[in-house]
Design an enzyme around this catalytic site. Structure first.
Site, mmCIF file in Angstrom:
data_model
loop_
_atom_site.group_PDB
_atom_site.id
_atom_site.type_symbol
_atom_site.label_atom_id
_atom_site.label_comp_id
_atom_site.label_asym_id
_atom_site.label_seq_id
_atom_site.Cartn_x
_atom_site.Cartn_y
_atom_site.Cartn_z
ATOM 1 N N ASP A 168 -1.791 25.971 5.726
ATOM 2 C CA ASP A 168 -1.884 25.050 6.867
ATOM 3 C C ASP A 168 -2.574 25.770 8.014
ATOM 4 O OD1 ASP A 168 -0.838 22.731 5.952
ATOM 5 O OD2 ASP A 168 1.015 22.812 7.111
ATOM 6 N N ILE A 169 -3.482 25.076 8.712
ATOM 7 C CA ILE A 169 -4.064 25.641 9.923
ATOM 8 C C ILE A 169 -3.002 25.602 11.025
ATOM 9 C CG2 ILE A 169 -5.853 25.376 11.682
ATOM 10 C CD1 ILE A 169 -7.609 24.073 9.572
ATOM 11 N N GLU A 173 -4.577 19.000 7.968
ATOM 12 C CA GLU A 173 -4.982 20.406 8.040
ATOM 13 C C GLU A 173 -4.358 21.246 6.932
ATOM 14 O OE1 GLU A 173 -1.508 19.927 11.005
ATOM 15 O OE2 GLU A 173 -3.140 18.728 10.179
#
Length: 375
Positions: A248-249, A292
């Site tokens: 995940d960003i 994301e």
């Protein structure tokens, strides 16, 4: 063969289509050669005196019938295998044509077949017509088959010009007609095949679009849902490792807030491009799972190898960030990594949940870190 088994490569598909058409069209052809010869023999003036040629001819055409029926295109995968099957089957077709041409010539030459020579001639016309309409996919080979069917009989008629010149001229004219029709049928077959290839290409493009994330050009969730279970099953079957990295960003909402949604989209594209630079093996499957969240499927990769790649990706992203609209944006990612275990993971869903749990632990523990799934 089901739609799923139809080959997608143009060259392979063209050969597969020709093999399938040849198989269907040759199925009953040899049976009529046997029947035609039996009629020619039985309705001759003295079948008993022609026992040797009658039995021998019947045996030859029966063997050719069996050979064509038994020569089935089973389990052919590569273009080389398909072409080899076609070459061998065309060998049987040409051999059958050669044998019938000789049989027709014998019926015309031997006076004992005078009562049934018309049967043999009509059969020659029928076989050549069937060849023209059913096997136009290979024009050169079909022309050779027509020559083998016709020329021996025409040669005998030429030797007996006074009695058979009318039939000789008629058959020669009909043979010319068949040659012209064969050319037309060949062009129509190729045009139909070209149309099928275009439809196949369009279908492949639509399938690719349905499996590709339009923004990042990575595989999408649909592709992951189809690919993941098959890779797990393959890992179980072959006893090879299969690793999964989920990421995940971190604080992606902040990127959207500061740079707008266009900047957020540029960030996702840049992130995907950096993934390609690290996870660059042909077997690696790079995916955007939504928002994301991203994933990488790593066939034939141990947990230690997957950890090393994922950690390298995390450290490089932390150190270099991403370039957005000409400026450097600091960015980090949280990652979970795991390797499939038959002992711990009953199926693909269980494996995914185990790695997904590692990702959420990385986020809970402060983000910008890599956590291995429990094992």
């Amino acid at each position: 063969m089901t739609d799923a088994e139809v080959p997608r490569q143009p060259n392979t598909f063209a050969l597969w289509r020709e093999v399938d058409d040849t198989r269907i069209r040759t199925r009953l052809g040899s049976f009529f050669y046997v029947l035609a010869w039996l009629l020619t023999w039985v309705f001759s003036a003295a079948p008993g005196s022609l026992m040797v040629s009658g039995v021998l001819g019947s045996a030859v055409f029966a063997v050719l019938l069996a050979a064509r029926l038994l020569h089935r295109p089973d389990d052919l995968d590569s273009p080389e295998q398909l072409q080899r099957w076609l070459d061998r089957h065309w060998g049987l077709i040409l051999l059958t044509s050669l044998c019938w041409g000789q049989a027709h010539a014998l019926a015309l030459y031997n006076d004992n077949y005078n009562d049934s020579e018309m049967i043999a001639t009509l059969a020659t016309v029928a076989f050549s017509t069937a060849m023209t309409f059913n096997f136009a996919m290979r024009r050169g080979r079909a022309l050779l088959a027509l020559a083998l069917l016709y020329l021996p009989g025409l040669a005998v008629m030429a030797l007996n010009w006074q009695q058979q010149h009318a039939m000789l001229i008629t058959l020669t004219v009909y043979l010319s007609y068949l040659v012209l029709v064969l050319g037309r049928n060949h062009r129509e077959y190729r045009a139909t095949l070209d149309l099928e290839l275009k439809l196949l290409e369009q279908q492949s493009q639509l399938d690719l679009l349905s499996r590709t994330d339009s923004l990042t050009q990575l595989g999408n969730r649909y592709q992951f849902n189809n690919l993941f279970p098959s890779l797990v099953a393959n890992a179980v079957r072959q006893g090879e490792p299969l690793s999964l990295v989920l990421m995940d960003i971190d604080f992606f909402k902040k990127v959207n807030d500061e740079h707008g949604h266009a900047g957020g989209d540029a960030c996702l594209s840049a992130f995907a491009e950096r993934m390609r630079k690290v996870f660059r093996r042909d077997a690696d499957a790079l995916l955007r799972l939504g928002g994301e969240e991203f994933g990488v499927l790593l066939p034939g990769t141990s947990l230690a190898q997957a950890w090393e790649l994922a950690e390298h990706f995390r450290q490089e992203l932390e150190a270099e960030g991403l370039q957005l609209t000409g400026q450097r944006v600091e960015l980090t990612t949280s990652l979970g990594v795991g390797c499939f275990s038959s002992r711990q993971d009953g199926n693909a869903d269980a494996f995914f949940r185990r790695v997904d749990g590692a990702l959420y632990r990385a986020k809970r523990e402060g983000r910008n870190r890599l956590v291995a799934a429990e094992h």
